[in-house]
Design a protein around this motif. Structure first.
Motif, PDB file in Angstrom:
ATOM      1  N   GLY A  92       0.824  -1.198   0.000  1.00 39.56           N
ATOM      2  CA  GLY A  92       0.000   0.000   0.000  1.00 39.56           C
ATOM      3  C   GLY A  92       0.859   1.248   0.000  1.00 39.56           C
ATOM      4  O   GLY A  92       1.919   1.290   0.649  1.00 39.56           O
ATOM      5  N   GLY A  95       0.722   5.664   0.184  1.00 38.58           N
ATOM      6  CA  GLY A  95      -0.051   6.859   0.450  1.00 38.58           C
ATOM      7  C   GLY A  95      -0.030   7.820  -0.727  1.00 38.58           C
ATOM      8  O   GLY A  95       0.694   7.611  -1.711  1.00 38.58           O
ATOM      9  N   LEU A 132       3.200   2.184   2.775  1.00 36.90           N
ATOM     10  CA  LEU A 132       2.489   2.034   4.039  1.00 36.90           C
ATOM     11  C   LEU A 132       2.648   0.646   4.643  1.00 36.90           C
ATOM     12  O   LEU A 132       2.293   0.429   5.800  1.00 36.90           O
ATOM     13  N   TRP A 160      -4.744  -0.200   5.757  1.00 36.38           N
ATOM     14  CA  TRP A 160      -4.220   1.079   5.314  1.00 36.38           C
ATOM     15  C   TRP A 160      -5.333   2.116   5.211  1.00 36.38           C
ATOM     16  O   TRP A 160      -6.522   1.791   5.221  1.00 36.38           O
ATOM     17  N   ALA A 214      -5.368   4.759   0.054  1.00 35.40           N
ATOM     18  CA  ALA A 214      -4.092   4.113  -0.294  1.00 35.40           C
ATOM     19  C   ALA A 214      -4.148   3.528  -1.703  1.00 35.40           C
ATOM     20  O   ALA A 214      -5.175   2.998  -2.132  1.00 35.40           O
TER      21      ALA A 214
END
Length: 431
Positions: free
Chosen positions: A248, A250, A256, A267, A271
């Motif tokens: 994931g 951001g 992430l 997440w 994401a």
């Protein structure tokens, strides 16, 4: 008094000839090659031996030359003190029934002081060897899996030498797993000279490199790493992946986290989800290529890992079986209709690999009677027209795959009058 002849004129051509002969260095000989079917082994890498693990060994263990089993995971929470040791509850009966030798692998998660690491590894491997012998399971190798920092290979070599000495009396070969980044380190050759061979793991990925090809194994880099390893002149195996994972990111591109093997991401809602896959076509190409010609020092393959029913991020058996033979797994979808009112449609993956769900499926009916209503099932949405229905599956940014041999409901169509039982439908699948 001597002779007054032009000495420089005589020496110069001789010196040039000598220098010329020195420049004509003999080109380095290319590493010897081999061809034909390769030894193929598989890792059984479970900390929790569910019944599905034993069933997979029973069903597919015989397809491999041996099975490398996670025997223990050893980890130091602090430099000193006793380590945390996880001993998976190995089903020795399943391994015995598979009639294949077993390798015992010690995974060192974080290493402590060298002497303590060596003692812990020796103790665990000897204990598991005794269990295997008591269960009449032949042991073909010990293996140590330790992702050492590449600048600390000399320290690894030192405690590995103690492990080798402590296990010598068993007569069981000792191998280690290695990373491609180690190949150019000055300490690498001494490290692998202390064991009976090494396993070059050519599966890795850079989670920080958002935008690069999301693959677990880059076939171009795999070829380069194997060629570099061959030039060292030490026997090695190659570990190839069967798994995938999702990462994931951001909005700022920062990673992430990653999910593999098990678990679900937590997440943030916005994401970006990227799937890193083991491309079966790429890996089948490598197997076919190496079967035709490979470095003689390359002694075979290890697959990470044996497929087990219920896993989310690993190949199914039909995929691995095809790739092991050097053949690209077949992709195929089928839609089956259950007669009645309504007519229910089911999507089947009748191919050999996990495949992304089609973007859309158009179901066309042959004519009257008119459809009254249609709807999607299992997440599919539909849009009806006079002579057809379009089903679409919104993925919301996350890749959705269906395993070979599995099915999912697609949707249904209800008619004003029950359609004849022999009514046939045509289907158009858009990938």
């Amino acid at each position: 008094m001597g002779f007054a002849f032009p000495v420089r004129a005589v020496i110069a051509p001789l010196l040039l000839a000598a220098l010329s002969s020195c420049d004509k260095t003999k080109p380095a000989e290319a590493p010897a090659t081999a061809s034909g079917p390769m030894v193929q082994r598989a890792y059984v890498w479970q900390r929790d031996w569910r019944p599905e693990v034993s069933r997979s060994i029973a069903a597919h263990g015989g397809a491999f030359d041996s099975l490398a089993v996670l025997a223990a995971q050893i980890e130091w929470k602090a430099t000193g003190g006793e380590p945390s040791v996880v001993r998976p509850p190995i089903d020795w009966g399943a391994l015995r029934a598979a009639a294949r030798p077993a390798g015992l692998v010690a995974r060192v998660q974080r290493a402590g002081e060298g002497r303590m690491v060596a003692e812990a590894v020796i103790r665990v491997l000897l204990e598991r060897l005794a269990e295997a012998k008591a269960a009449s399971v032949p042991v073909s190798e010990f293996q140590i899996d330790y992702d050492c920092a590449q600048k600390n290979l000399e320290g690894y070599r030192q405690w590995l030498a103690s492990v080798r000495e402590g296990l010598r009396s068993t007569g069981v070969p000792l191998r280690i797993t290695t990373l491609p980044s180690w190949l150019g380190e000055p300490a690498f050759e001494k490290l692998v000279d202390g064991v009976d061979g090494y396993v070059l793991q050519v599966h890795s990925f850079d989670l920080t490199a958002l935008g690069k090809a999301p693959t677990v194994c880059d076939p171009v880099m795999a070829r380069e790493w194997v060629a570099r390893a061959a030039k060292l002149g030490r026997p090695f195996h190659v570990a190839l992946p069967t798994y995938s994972c999702i990462a994931g990111y951001g909005p700022d591109g920062r990673c992430l986290g990653m999910v593999a093997d098990a678990g679900h991401p937590t997440w943030r809602w916005d994401a970006r989800v990227v799937e890193f896959t083991s491309d079966s076509a790429d890996l089948a190409g490598l197997v076919a290529e190496w079967t035709k010609q490979r470095p003689a020092m390359m002694q075979g393959l290890y697959w990470y890992r044996l497929p087990v029913d219920g896993e989310t991020y690993n190949w199914r058996w039909p995929t691995l079986a095809a790739v092991m033979s050097g053949r690209v797994p077949m992709a195929r979808w089928e839609i089956k209709a259950a007669p009645g009112s309504p007519v229910d449609f089911v999507l089947w993956n009748t191919g050999e690999k996990d495949d992304l769900l089609p973007r859309s499926i158009r179901v066309t009916r042959p004519g009257p009677p008119e459809a009254v209503v249609a709807d999607g099932l299992g997440g599919w949405q539909c849009k009806a027209a006079p002579d057809h229905v379009d089903f679409q599956f919104p993925t919301q940014g996350r890749p959705i795959r269906l395993a070979p041999g599995n099915s999912m409901p697609l949707g249904w169509i209800r008619y004003q009058e029950p359609p004849p039982p022999d009514m046939t439908f045509s289907y158009e699948i858009v990938r």
